[in-house]
Design an enzyme around this catalytic site. Structure first.
Site, short mmCIF file in Angstrom:
data_model
loop_
_atom_site.label_atom_id
_atom_site.label_comp_id
_atom_site.label_asym_id
_atom_site.label_seq_id
_atom_site.Cartn_x
_atom_site.Cartn_y
_atom_site.Cartn_z
N ASN A 110 11.34 37.09 14.96
CA ASN A 110 12.23 37.14 16.11
C ASN A 110 12.96 35.81 16.35
O ASN A 110 14.02 35.80 16.95
CB ASN A 110 11.41 37.54 17.34
N SER A 146 20.67 41.99 14.62
CA SER A 146 21.58 42.03 15.75
C SER A 146 22.70 43.00 15.44
O SER A 146 23.03 43.24 14.27
CB SER A 146 22.20 40.65 16.01
N TYR A 152 26.21 33.54 12.84
CA TYR A 152 25.15 34.41 13.38
C TYR A 152 25.20 35.80 12.73
O TYR A 152 24.17 36.35 12.32
CB TYR A 152 25.35 34.51 14.89
N LYS A 189 22.37 37.55 10.45
CA LYS A 189 21.77 38.82 10.89
C LYS A 189 22.06 39.95 9.91
O LYS A 189 21.26 40.88 9.76
CB LYS A 189 22.25 39.17 12.30
N ARG A 239 10.12 32.83 24.72
CA ARG A 239 11.19 33.18 25.64
C ARG A 239 11.87 34.47 25.24
O ARG A 239 11.68 34.98 24.15
CB ARG A 239 12.28 32.08 25.61
N ASP A 298 8.03 25.11 13.15
CA ASP A 298 9.46 25.25 12.95
C ASP A 298 9.65 26.22 11.78
O ASP A 298 9.30 25.88 10.64
CB ASP A 298 10.04 23.85 12.62
N ALA A 323 26.49 36.57 9.83
CA ALA A 323 26.12 36.47 8.41
C ALA A 323 24.60 36.42 8.27
O ALA A 323 24.02 37.10 7.42
CB ALA A 323 26.74 35.22 7.78
N GLY A 341 9.18 32.78 17.64
CA GLY A 341 10.05 32.62 18.80
C GLY A 341 9.52 33.39 19.98
O GLY A 341 10.26 34.10 20.67
N ILE A 363 21.55 42.02 25.13
CA ILE A 363 20.31 42.04 25.90
C ILE A 363 20.32 40.86 26.88
O ILE A 363 20.70 39.75 26.50
CB ILE A 363 19.09 41.93 24.96
#
Lengths: 247, 76
Positions: A90, A143, A156, A160, A15, A63, A158, A12, A189
């Protein structure tokens, strides 16, 4: 140039936080594999930036939810740079909703990308890393949601949280080979990912941040650099970089 | 016995044990090798014999003899 001669893969990397990690590692002298899935133009921009500062990079479309594609990415890295020292997991997506309204496909996509993607990349890199017999660094981007949970982010959080448990397990498995495995738990962020949140949510979050400001992608990248270039006695750790949000 | 000799020499090199200690019935437990050691040994064997040993096969490996007979079956 503390990472001279080292090779890093950043998933990732086109960006947001990933892009900043790529640039920071390249700046420190590492050759960097910039993984991306769909953002071809953005990834090419990142490579251009690396080349402008005299660094070395390689674009690899893959992917991360598909194991065979991760294997291909690792092979490309080895073919091109001859070794791998650092993996930064990431790549991540967000599909927020209250559980009552969350669609099954939003659960699956978030778990597949954020959690299984990390499994896929770690598994694909493991044997080459062991074969090199020179240790290594695996850095997983978790996170704050994975530590504290978050309303509207059950999927998200779960994923992380899973990243954290995975990190600790792998740290135990690989410690004897001097491969360290750590997680970073960013707070809020400023990236494309958080930009789209409603203003009310942003303001509510801000009121809970001790440092009274959002974080910058560079502030995650500098912790990645710290773990990548030294920190030989840190493994299985979860480093919160959240301005005090979780306090 | 050529495979056995090669396997013995690889194990001795990879896991730092005396070749004398190794016979077909030696288990990896006997020589204090854990599962990560076995994974690494398998990687070295794959390279030496130019073959691939699946994760399922690796799980079945308990003794030096298991490795030797698997490799003999593959290359014959």
């Amino acid at each position: 140039m503390t990472l001279q001669g080292k090779v890093a893969i950043v998933t990732g990397g086109s960006r947001g936080i990933g892009k900043e990690i790529v640039l920071t590692l390249a700046q420190a002298g590492a050759a960097v594999v910039i993984n991306y899935n769909r953002e071809t133009a953005a990834a090419a921009e990142v490579l251009k930036k690396i080349e402008e500062i005299g660094g070395r990079g390689l674009l690899v479309q893959a992917d991360v939810t598909v194991y065979a594609e991760c294997e291909k990415m690792v092979k490309a890295a080895l073919d091109h740079f001859g070794r791998i020292d650092i993996l930064v997991n990431n790549a991540g997506v967000r599909r927020d909703n209250l559980l009552a309204l969350m669609r099954e496909e939003d659960w699956d996509l978030v778990i597949d990308t954020n959690l299984k993607g990390m499994f896929n990349c770690c598994k694909a890199i493991l044997k080459p890393l062991l074969k090199q017999k020179s240790g290594g660094r695996i850095i997983n981007i978790s996170s704050i949601a994975g530590l504290t949970g978050n309303s509207g982010q059950a999927n998200y959080a779960a994923a992380k949280g899973g990243v954290i448990a995975f990190t600790k397990s792998l740290a135990k498995e690989l410690g004897k080979r001097a491969i360290t495995v750590n997680a970073i738990a960013p707070g809020f962020i400023e990236t494309e990912m958080t930009e789209t949140l409603p203003d009310a949510v942003k303001e509510r979050v801000l009121s809970h941040i001790s440092l009274e400001r959002y974080g910058k992608p560079e502030e995650i990248a500098e912790v990645v650099l710290f773990l990548a270039q030294g920190a030989a006695y840190i493994t299985g750790a979860v480093i919160s970089v959240d301005g005090g949000l979780a306090l | 016995m050529e495979v056995f000799e090669k396997v013995k020499s690889l194990i001795s090199e990879q896991l730092d044990v005396d070749e004398e200690q190794l016979d077909m019935d030696t288990t990896f437990e006997d020589i204090d090798a854990d599962s990560l050691d076995v994974v690494e040994l398998v990687m070295a064997l794959e390279e030496e014999f130019n073959l691939e040993i699946s994760d399922e096969e690796v799980e079945k490996i308990k003794t030096v003899g298991d490795i030797v007979s698997y490799i003999e079956n593959q290359i014959s």
